[in-house]
Design a protein around this motif. Structure first.
Motif, PDB file in Angstrom:
ATOM      1  N   ASP A  91      -9.433  12.321   3.218  1.00 57.56           N
ATOM      2  CA  ASP A  91      -8.861  13.246   2.228  1.00 57.56           C
ATOM      3  C   ASP A  91      -7.363  13.051   2.068  1.00 57.56           C
ATOM      4  N   VAL A  92      -6.954  11.794   1.970  1.00 58.15           N
ATOM      5  CA  VAL A  92      -5.538  11.456   1.839  1.00 58.15           C
ATOM      6  C   VAL A  92      -5.210  11.175   0.373  1.00 58.15           C
ATOM      7  N   ASP A  93      -4.097  11.686  -0.095  1.00 57.36           N
ATOM      8  CA  ASP A  93      -3.546  11.325  -1.403  1.00 57.36           C
ATOM      9  C   ASP A  93      -2.833   9.987  -1.232  1.00 57.36           C
ATOM     10  N   VAL A  94      -3.355   8.930  -1.846  1.00 55.40           N
ATOM     11  CA  VAL A  94      -2.810   7.593  -1.611  1.00 55.40           C
ATOM     12  C   VAL A  94      -1.412   7.416  -2.193  1.00 55.40           C
ATOM     13  N   TYR A  95      -0.957   8.344  -3.012  1.00 55.42           N
ATOM     14  CA  TYR A  95       0.396   8.286  -3.551  1.00 55.42           C
ATOM     15  C   TYR A  95       1.401   9.015  -2.664  1.00 55.42           C
ATOM     16  N   ARG A  96       0.890   9.931  -1.834  1.00 59.33           N
ATOM     17  CA  ARG A  96       1.721  10.692  -0.892  1.00 59.33           C
ATOM     18  C   ARG A  96       0.900  10.887   0.381  1.00 59.33           C
ATOM     19  N   THR A  97       0.946   9.909   1.252  1.00 58.46           N
ATOM     20  CA  THR A  97       0.007   9.854   2.369  1.00 58.46           C
ATOM     21  C   THR A  97       0.359  10.787   3.517  1.00 58.46           C
ATOM     22  N   GLY A  98       1.628  11.088   3.687  1.00 65.07           N
ATOM     23  CA  GLY A  98       2.047  11.874   4.846  1.00 65.07           C
ATOM     24  C   GLY A  98       2.348  11.033   6.068  1.00 65.07           C
ATOM     25  N   GLU A 100       4.524   8.529   8.393  1.00 63.89           N
ATOM     26  CA  GLU A 100       5.947   8.271   8.550  1.00 63.89           C
ATOM     27  C   GLU A 100       6.305   6.932   7.913  1.00 63.89           C
ATOM     28  N   THR A 101       7.531   6.828   7.412  1.00 66.00           N
ATOM     29  CA  THR A 101       8.005   5.566   6.848  1.00 66.00           C
ATOM     30  C   THR A 101       7.968   4.474   7.908  1.00 66.00           C
ATOM     31  N   GLY A 102       7.416   3.316   7.534  1.00 63.94           N
ATOM     32  CA  GLY A 102       7.374   2.170   8.438  1.00 63.94           C
ATOM     33  C   GLY A 102       6.412   2.313   9.597  1.00 63.94           C
ATOM     34  N   THR A 103       5.348   3.090   9.421  1.00 62.64           N
ATOM     35  CA  THR A 103       4.400   3.329  10.506  1.00 62.64           C
ATOM     36  C   THR A 103       3.647   2.066  10.913  1.00 62.64           C
ATOM     37  N   PHE A 104       3.325   1.197   9.947  1.00 60.29           N
ATOM     38  CA  PHE A 104       2.453   0.052  10.199  1.00 60.29           C
ATOM     39  C   PHE A 104       3.179  -1.270   9.961  1.00 60.29           C
ATOM     40  N   ASP A 105       2.698  -2.315  10.641  1.00 63.62           N
ATOM     41  CA  ASP A 105       3.213  -3.661  10.385  1.00 63.62           C
ATOM     42  C   ASP A 105       2.726  -4.176   9.031  1.00 63.62           C
ATOM     43  N   LEU A 106       1.490  -3.810   8.696  1.00 61.36           N
ATOM     44  CA  LEU A 106       0.879  -4.304   7.458  1.00 61.36           C
ATOM     45  C   LEU A 106       0.073  -3.202   6.801  1.00 61.36           C
ATOM     46  N   ALA A 107       0.228  -3.065   5.485  1.00 64.58           N
ATOM     47  CA  ALA A 107      -0.630  -2.212   4.674  1.00 64.58           C
ATOM     48  C   ALA A 107      -1.375  -3.124   3.704  1.00 64.58           C
ATOM     49  N   LYS A 124       4.209   1.348  -4.207  1.00 61.40           N
ATOM     50  CA  LYS A 124       5.450   1.846  -3.609  1.00 61.40           C
ATOM     51  C   LYS A 124       5.171   2.624  -2.330  1.00 61.40           C
ATOM     52  N   GLU A 125       4.065   3.379  -2.309  1.00 62.57           N
ATOM     53  CA  GLU A 125       3.703   4.101  -1.088  1.00 62.57           C
ATOM     54  C   GLU A 125       3.252   3.125   0.006  1.00 62.57           C
ATOM     55  N   MET A 126       2.528   2.082  -0.371  1.00 61.79           N
ATOM     56  CA  MET A 126       2.139   1.053   0.607  1.00 61.79           C
ATOM     57  C   MET A 126       3.382   0.397   1.199  1.00 61.79           C
ATOM     58  N   LYS A 127       4.346   0.120   0.358  1.00 61.18           N
ATOM     59  CA  LYS A 127       5.602  -0.462   0.826  1.00 61.18           C
ATOM     60  C   LYS A 127       6.318   0.484   1.791  1.00 61.18           C
ATOM     61  N   ARG A 128       6.305   1.770   1.476  1.00 58.72           N
ATOM     62  CA  ARG A 128       7.015   2.746   2.301  1.00 58.72           C
ATOM     63  C   ARG A 128       6.412   2.873   3.696  1.00 58.72           C
ATOM     64  N   ILE A 129       5.084   2.895   3.790  1.00 61.41           N
ATOM     65  CA  ILE A 129       4.454   3.132   5.091  1.00 61.41           C
ATOM     66  C   ILE A 129       4.364   1.870   5.934  1.00 61.41           C
ATOM     67  N   SER A 130       4.664   0.716   5.337  1.00 57.60           N
ATOM     68  CA  SER A 130       4.666  -0.543   6.083  1.00 57.60           C
ATOM     69  C   SER A 130       6.098  -0.953   6.416  1.00 57.60           C
ATOM     70  N   SER A 131       6.321  -1.345   7.655  1.00 58.37           N
ATOM     71  CA  SER A 131       7.649  -1.797   8.058  1.00 58.37           C
ATOM     72  C   SER A 131       7.896  -3.257   7.705  1.00 58.37           C
TER      73      SER A 131
END
Length: 270
Positions: A91-98, A100-107, A124-131
């Motif tokens: 139940d995640v909004d893929v535009y605003r996932t919640g 943290e910024t840079g949580t993952f090495d790869l999205a 842009k959200e994929m970019k944000r959550i990937s370091s």
């Protein structure tokens, strides 16, 4: 025939080969990029069992988070001995996932991102959550199976439920990455078995038996049997699959194989 029997579907050899190619690509990328944490978003299926596209990363040693998974398929991760590397969030909004910024090495995503209404916001959200990296794997319309696929939908009257087709062109996807501010470090064509995609009968059968609703989800989901799981467990992959896989990976970079490849990928770096 009972309703339960009607719901059973076995992934055909072409889909199994898709999955085999992903296993090889994930192993190569994990080793070459030093990946430790991966998120697949969203992680539902595209005319196949969902939430299994990332098993290659899990087998290569990554911790994997699946966003909006098909939870009925998650038991396969445990069966492969990698259940402890699996995490998921529904139940995640893929535009605003919640996240943290840079949580993952790869999205990353396999094919289903083109179903979204706003791919630019999504990326842009994929970019944000990937370091570090973002990869999108996409159906390739620059191959002979695509016009045949559109023709089948036309003559049978099936609504088009396979996403925004303009994003099934590698140039368009590369431009999307650049517009998001990412540097493209690799792109290429994969899943090049020698036959067009799709051949036709399977697609027609799935549309007839299960139909489709908004957001490209089956009204009634099949009960999937996934042959690649047993191949991974035993390590006994068919020889033809191994040989095709070597060719696929050796010449994957660039557009050399694009005219006959079912899929392409673009990888960007933050």
């Amino acid at each position: 025939m009972t309703n339960h029997e009607m719901r059973k579907e076995t992934e055909v050899f072409g889909v199994t080969y898709d999955r085999y190619v992903l296993l090889q690509l994930h192993r190569i990328l994990t080793q070459s990029l030093g990946l430790k944490t991966v998120v697949e978003m969203p992680s539902h299926g595209a005319k196949a069992a969902g939430s299994l596209y990332s098993i290659g990363f899990g087998l290569a040693g990554c911790d994997v988070t699946l966003v909006n998974p098909e939870v009925e398929m998650l038991s396969a991760w445990k069966g492969l001995g990698i259940g402890d590397r699996l995490h998921f969030k529904s139940d995640v909004d893929v535009y605003r996932t919640g996240f943290e910024t840079g949580t993952f090495d790869l999205a990353w995503n396999f094919v289903t991102w083109t179903e979204l209404s706003h791919p630019d916001r999504y990326l842009k959200e994929m970019k944000r959550i990937s370091s570090k990296y973002v990869i999108l794997v996409t159906c390739n319309n620059f191959q002979p199976g695509y016009p045949w696929h559109r023709f089948l939908h036309l003559i049978f009257g099936f609504p088009w439920t396979h996403g925004q087709v303009e994003y099934n062109h590698i140039t368009r996807v590369k431009n999307l990455f650049r517009q998001s501010g990412m540097k493209i470090i690799e792109y290429g064509a994969i899943d090049t078995p020698g036959w067009p995609d799709p051949s036709g009968p399977r697609d027609v059968r799935l549309h007839r038996r299960f139909g489709s609703a908004g957001h490209n989800q089956y009204l009634e989901k099949p009960e999937w049997k996934v042959p690649i799981i047993e191949y991974v467990k035993t390590g006994n992959f068919p020889d033809w699959m191994r040989m095709l896989g070597k060719w696929d990976m050796l010449f994957r970079k660039g557009v050399f194989k694009l005219p006959m490849s079912h899929l392409f990928y673009v990888m960007g770096k933050n």
